[in-house]
Design a protein around this motif. Structure first.
Motif, short mmCIF file in Angstrom:
data_model
loop_
_atom_site.label_atom_id
_atom_site.label_comp_id
_atom_site.label_asym_id
_atom_site.label_seq_id
_atom_site.Cartn_x
_atom_site.Cartn_y
_atom_site.Cartn_z
N GLU A 141 -30.48 -24.15 -1.87
CA GLU A 141 -31.20 -24.94 -2.88
C GLU A 141 -32.70 -24.70 -2.79
OE1 GLU A 141 -33.50 -28.44 -4.16
OE2 GLU A 141 -33.01 -28.05 -2.08
N GLN A 142 -33.25 -24.75 -1.59
CA GLN A 142 -34.68 -24.49 -1.42
C GLN A 142 -35.03 -23.03 -1.72
OE1 GLN A 142 -37.35 -26.53 -0.89
NE2 GLN A 142 -35.86 -28.12 -1.32
N THR B 248 -33.57 -15.06 -2.96
CA THR B 248 -32.67 -16.15 -2.60
C THR B 248 -31.66 -15.68 -1.56
OG1 THR B 248 -32.91 -17.21 -4.76
CG2 THR B 248 -30.95 -17.78 -3.50
N LEU B 249 -31.12 -14.49 -1.76
CA LEU B 249 -30.18 -13.92 -0.79
C LEU B 249 -30.84 -13.76 0.57
CD1 LEU B 249 -27.40 -12.57 -0.20
CD2 LEU B 249 -28.48 -10.41 -0.87
N LEU B 250 -32.04 -13.19 0.60
CA LEU B 250 -32.72 -12.98 1.88
C LEU B 250 -33.07 -14.29 2.56
CD1 LEU B 250 -35.09 -9.94 1.26
CD2 LEU B 250 -32.91 -10.01 2.47
N TYR B 251 -33.58 -15.26 1.82
CA TYR B 251 -33.92 -16.55 2.40
C TYR B 251 -32.65 -17.23 2.95
CZ TYR B 251 -38.41 -16.31 -0.17
OH TYR B 251 -39.63 -15.95 -0.67
N GLY B 252 -31.59 -17.17 2.19
CA GLY B 252 -30.33 -17.78 2.63
C GLY B 252 -29.79 -17.12 3.88
N ALA C 256 -23.37 -30.18 14.31
CA ALA C 256 -23.51 -30.29 12.85
C ALA C 256 -24.90 -30.77 12.48
CB ALA C 256 -22.45 -31.23 12.29
N ALA C 257 -25.43 -31.74 13.23
CA ALA C 257 -26.78 -32.24 12.96
C ALA C 257 -27.83 -31.15 13.22
CB ALA C 257 -27.07 -33.47 13.82
N MET C 258 -27.59 -30.31 14.23
CA MET C 258 -28.52 -29.20 14.48
C MET C 258 -28.55 -28.24 13.30
SD MET C 258 -28.41 -28.23 18.50
CE MET C 258 -26.64 -28.15 18.63
N TYR C 259 -27.39 -27.99 12.71
CA TYR C 259 -27.36 -27.14 11.52
C TYR C 259 -28.17 -27.77 10.40
CZ TYR C 259 -23.83 -23.88 13.26
OH TYR C 259 -23.17 -22.92 13.96
N LEU C 260 -28.01 -29.08 10.19
CA LEU C 260 -28.75 -29.75 9.13
C LEU C 260 -30.25 -29.75 9.41
CD1 LEU C 260 -26.33 -32.72 8.46
CD2 LEU C 260 -26.79 -30.78 6.96
N GLY C 261 -30.63 -30.02 10.65
CA GLY C 261 -32.04 -29.97 11.00
C GLY C 261 -32.63 -28.60 10.79
N THR C 262 -31.87 -27.58 11.14
CA THR C 262 -32.32 -26.21 10.93
C THR C 262 -32.49 -25.92 9.44
OG1 THR C 262 -31.17 -25.51 12.93
CG2 THR C 262 -31.78 -23.78 11.38
N ALA C 263 -31.57 -26.44 8.64
CA ALA C 263 -31.66 -26.23 7.19
C ALA C 263 -32.94 -26.83 6.62
CB ALA C 263 -30.45 -26.84 6.49
N PHE C 264 -33.31 -28.01 7.10
CA PHE C 264 -34.55 -28.62 6.63
C PHE C 264 -35.76 -27.78 7.05
CE2 PHE C 264 -31.90 -32.52 6.37
CZ PHE C 264 -32.07 -32.76 5.01
N TYR D 53 -26.83 -17.16 -9.49
CA TYR D 53 -27.36 -17.81 -8.29
C TYR D 53 -26.21 -18.44 -7.48
CZ TYR D 53 -32.34 -17.18 -9.11
OH TYR D 53 -33.60 -16.64 -9.26
N GLY D 54 -25.23 -18.97 -8.18
CA GLY D 54 -24.05 -19.51 -7.50
C GLY D 54 -23.30 -18.45 -6.71
N MET D 55 -23.21 -17.26 -7.28
CA MET D 55 -22.55 -16.15 -6.58
C MET D 55 -23.33 -15.75 -5.33
SD MET D 55 -19.77 -15.60 -8.20
CE MET D 55 -19.22 -14.00 -7.72
N VAL D 56 -24.65 -15.73 -5.43
CA VAL D 56 -25.49 -15.43 -4.26
C VAL D 56 -25.27 -16.50 -3.20
CG1 VAL D 56 -27.87 -15.31 -3.41
CG2 VAL D 56 -27.22 -14.08 -5.49
N GLY D 57 -25.25 -17.76 -3.61
CA GLY D 57 -24.99 -18.85 -2.67
C GLY D 57 -23.64 -18.71 -2.01
N PHE D 58 -22.64 -18.31 -2.78
CA PHE D 58 -21.30 -18.12 -2.24
C PHE D 58 -21.29 -17.01 -1.18
CE2 PHE D 58 -17.24 -15.82 -2.33
CZ PHE D 58 -16.39 -16.82 -1.89
N VAL D 59 -21.99 -15.92 -1.45
CA VAL D 59 -22.08 -14.82 -0.48
C VAL D 59 -22.72 -15.32 0.82
CG1 VAL D 59 -23.24 -12.62 0.01
CG2 VAL D 59 -22.05 -12.95 -2.17
N VAL D 60 -23.80 -16.08 0.70
CA VAL D 60 -24.47 -16.60 1.89
C VAL D 60 -23.55 -17.56 2.65
CG1 VAL D 60 -26.44 -17.93 2.76
CG2 VAL D 60 -26.77 -16.25 0.94
#
Length: 145
Positions: free
Chosen positions: A65-66, A84-88, A130-138, A14-21
């Motif tokens: 994470e989500q 996870t890859l697709l969602y990311g 940066a805040a827009m990125y965080l808001g988008t992440a939520f 899962y960490g490797m998938v996260g790294f790719v994203v």
């Protein structure tokens, strides 16, 4: 003991998938900001670019994470990793689109404003982006959970 090794292996995958994203997110951010991001942050030491990259990295981490929590792992590890890859990647696409749209709606060129570093502090647009990125992440995180 075997369970610990199995769980560690799964965490590594899962960490490797996260790294790719995250790598895809870095490339996407590099495409929508002026200059080469590696050079602008590490060589020019541009604070605005660093704020933007840090915000995006945290945001992608939140989406991953989500995504892991919502992964289709009950269908097997491969399905969980793939979902996870697709969602990311969906999160990266949405973040990039929002960045482009906001750039079109703001006066001047947002990418240039974000990188307008006066030597002591980043331009306020860097914090907003940066805040827009965080808001988008939520938002994306809530959508996949």
């Amino acid at each position: 003991m075997a369970e610990i090794f199995e769980s560690a292996g799964i965490a590594l995958l899962y960490g490797m998938v996260g790294f790719v994203v995250m790598a895809v997110g870095f490339i996407a951010l590099d495409l929508v900001t002026p200059g080469k991001l590696v050079h602008v942050v590490w060589t020019e030491r541009n604070r605005g670019a660093a704020v933007l990259l840090a915000g995006q990295t945290i945001a992608i981490g939140l989406v991953i994470e989500q995504s892991i929590r919502a992964s289709e792992s009950e269908l097997g590890l491969a399905q969980g990793l793939f979902s996870t890859l697709l969602y990311g990647l969906a999160g990266v696409v949405v973040m990039t689109l929002i960045s482009v749209v906001v750039g079109l709606l703001t006066p001047g060129r947002l990418g240039h404003a974000v990188l307008d570093d006066n030597g002591t502090s980043p331009h306020p647009a860097a914090w907003v982006q940066a805040a827009m990125y965080l808001g988008t992440a939520f938002m994306v995180g809530a959508a996949v959970s």
